[in-house]
Design a protein around this motif. Structure first.
Motif, PDB file in Angstrom:
ATOM      1  N   ASN A  16      -5.948   1.610  -0.528  1.00  0.00           N
ATOM      2  CA  ASN A  16      -6.707   2.065   0.637  1.00  0.00           C
ATOM      3  C   ASN A  16      -6.832   3.591   0.606  1.00  0.00           C
ATOM      4  O   ASN A  16      -6.357   4.298   1.502  1.00  0.00           O
ATOM      5  N   PRO A  17      -7.491   4.128  -0.434  1.00  0.00           N
ATOM      6  CA  PRO A  17      -7.475   5.580  -0.656  1.00  0.00           C
ATOM      7  C   PRO A  17      -8.239   6.380   0.390  1.00  0.00           C
ATOM      8  O   PRO A  17      -7.931   7.560   0.588  1.00  0.00           O
ATOM      9  N   HIS A  68       3.507   2.419  -1.422  1.00  0.00           N
ATOM     10  CA  HIS A  68       2.771   3.226  -2.402  1.00  0.00           C
ATOM     11  C   HIS A  68       1.527   2.467  -2.860  1.00  0.00           C
ATOM     12  O   HIS A  68       0.415   3.024  -2.919  1.00  0.00           O
ATOM     13  N   SER A  69       1.685   1.192  -3.179  1.00  0.00           N
ATOM     14  CA  SER A  69       0.557   0.377  -3.611  1.00  0.00           C
ATOM     15  C   SER A  69      -0.464   0.212  -2.489  1.00  0.00           C
ATOM     16  O   SER A  69      -1.685   0.224  -2.736  1.00  0.00           O
ATOM     17  N   TYR A  70       0.006   0.077  -1.253  1.00  0.00           N
ATOM     18  CA  TYR A  70      -0.906  -0.021  -0.114  1.00  0.00           C
ATOM     19  C   TYR A  70      -1.788   1.222  -0.031  1.00  0.00           C
ATOM     20  O   TYR A  70      -3.010   1.125   0.190  1.00  0.00           O
ATOM     21  N   CYS A  71      -1.198   2.380  -0.219  1.00  0.00           N
ATOM     22  CA  CYS A  71      -1.973   3.627  -0.191  1.00  0.00           C
ATOM     23  C   CYS A  71      -3.000   3.660  -1.321  1.00  0.00           C
ATOM     24  O   CYS A  71      -4.159   4.052  -1.114  1.00  0.00           O
ATOM     25  N   THR A  93      -7.810  -3.291   6.532  1.00  0.00           N
ATOM     26  CA  THR A  93      -7.457  -2.617   5.287  1.00  0.00           C
ATOM     27  C   THR A  93      -7.071  -3.665   4.242  1.00  0.00           C
ATOM     28  O   THR A  93      -6.887  -4.840   4.559  1.00  0.00           O
ATOM     29  N   VAL A  94      -6.958  -3.226   2.990  1.00  0.00           N
ATOM     30  CA  VAL A  94      -6.533  -4.133   1.916  1.00  0.00           C
ATOM     31  C   VAL A  94      -5.031  -4.351   2.044  1.00  0.00           C
ATOM     32  O   VAL A  94      -4.247  -3.397   1.969  1.00  0.00           O
ATOM     33  N   PRO A 102      -5.534  -2.863  10.730  1.00  0.00           N
ATOM     34  CA  PRO A 102      -6.895  -2.336  10.841  1.00  0.00           C
ATOM     35  C   PRO A 102      -7.006  -0.889  10.365  1.00  0.00           C
ATOM     36  O   PRO A 102      -6.042  -0.123  10.399  1.00  0.00           O
ATOM     37  N   LEU A 103      -8.206  -0.530   9.946  1.00  0.00           N
ATOM     38  CA  LEU A 103      -8.531   0.859   9.680  1.00  0.00           C
ATOM     39  C   LEU A 103      -8.543   1.635  10.990  1.00  0.00           C
ATOM     40  O   LEU A 103      -9.076   1.162  11.994  1.00  0.00           O
TER      41      LEU A 103
END
Length: 265
Positions: A61-62, A55-58, A157-158, A166-167
């Motif tokens: 990386n919105p 959840h925090s990862y999302c 990504t963060v 990676p993105l």
């Protein structure tokens, strides 16, 4: 393949019929161009002990992971996105990951469901394709009946907890005037990735060969056009490969959850 749009006299019933066709196995391919005007979503299902970090990862990386729904542990329904949705059966194809390795791609995950699983639904760019087409922009992947082309980039990504990677981006070829219009249209749609992250030189993103996408289908870029890249909801799959949970279930690239939520022009 069944189709639905807001022009149908009862569009909600048509969307429900599409989900029934997916549930029965009559539709097992990508959902690009399906159910115009309705919100589509990527899927990630994880054991509960990973849920807070993911959840925090999302949230960190919105652009790539715009959350539109989260289930309660063990509940395969998401009433906020559709009263009859069953996340175990209502995507055309899934990916099952074990310890970070892709193990299988079933069309039904009922037998794998557990009481500790939490589902995350992430907005998909297929949703704004309808709006772009309504504005007169050409989308070649839809014209060719293909899945969109998707690429792993060199852009990180963060990271949060065990999740990093990676993105991933999706690509649509466009002329310069269409790029300007596309930016105007998508910049207000943060729930489905918002504005592009880049256009022009794919090398800037670490993409070496546009005709060899990592996911989806190749889409040609013609003379006078530029590749336009949007953040993509396949990004979490790269992060999940790094986190290596004992079990994780995602959508197969391009095979989305079609919701009842109308995404207005």
């Amino acid at each position: 393949m069944s189709e639905a749009s807001l022009d149908h006299p009862d569009p909600q019933s048509v969307v429900k019929r599409i989900r029934r066709d997916i549930r029965s196995g009559r539709i097992s391919s990508h959902t690009a161009g399906l159910a115009p005007g309705f919100l589509q979503g990527n899927l990630v299902i994880l054991p509960r002990r990973y849920a807070d970090d993911f959840h925090s990862y999302c949230l960190h990386n919105p652009k790539s992971c715009p959350l539109i729904g989260i289930s309660t542990p063990g509940d395969p329904s998401l009433p906020g996105l559709g009263a009859d949705i069953d996340l175990r059966t209502d995507l055309p194809r899934y990916r099952v990951w074990r310890n970070g390795v892709l193990a299988e791609e079933p069309t039904d995950i009922t037998a794998l469901w557990r009481d500790d699983l939490v589902a995350f639904v992430i907005g998909c760019s297929f949703t704004f394709d309808t709006v772009l087409r309504s504005a007169g922009l050409k989308l070649r992947h839809l014209e060719m009946g293909r899945n969109v082309a998707m690429y792993r980039t060199s852009v990180p990504t963060v990271p949060v907890g065990p999740f990093r990677g990676p993105l991933v981006v999706s690509m649509r070829p466009m002329t310069a005037p269409d790029i300007i219009r596309a930016i105007e249209i998508t910049s207000t749609r943060q729930d489905v990735h918002g504005s592009p992250v880049h256009f022009g030189s794919p090398e800037t993103l670490g993409i070496g060969d546009l005709q060899n996408p990592d996911y989806g289908d190749p889409v040609p870029v013609e003379a006078g056009e530029y590749p336009v890249f949007w953040a993509c909801g396949v990004t979490p799959q790269a992060a999940l490969a790094e986190a290596k949970p004992e079990l994780c279930i995602t959508h197969a690239p391009g095979c989305m959850l079609i919701t009842d939520r109308i995404h207005h022009n």
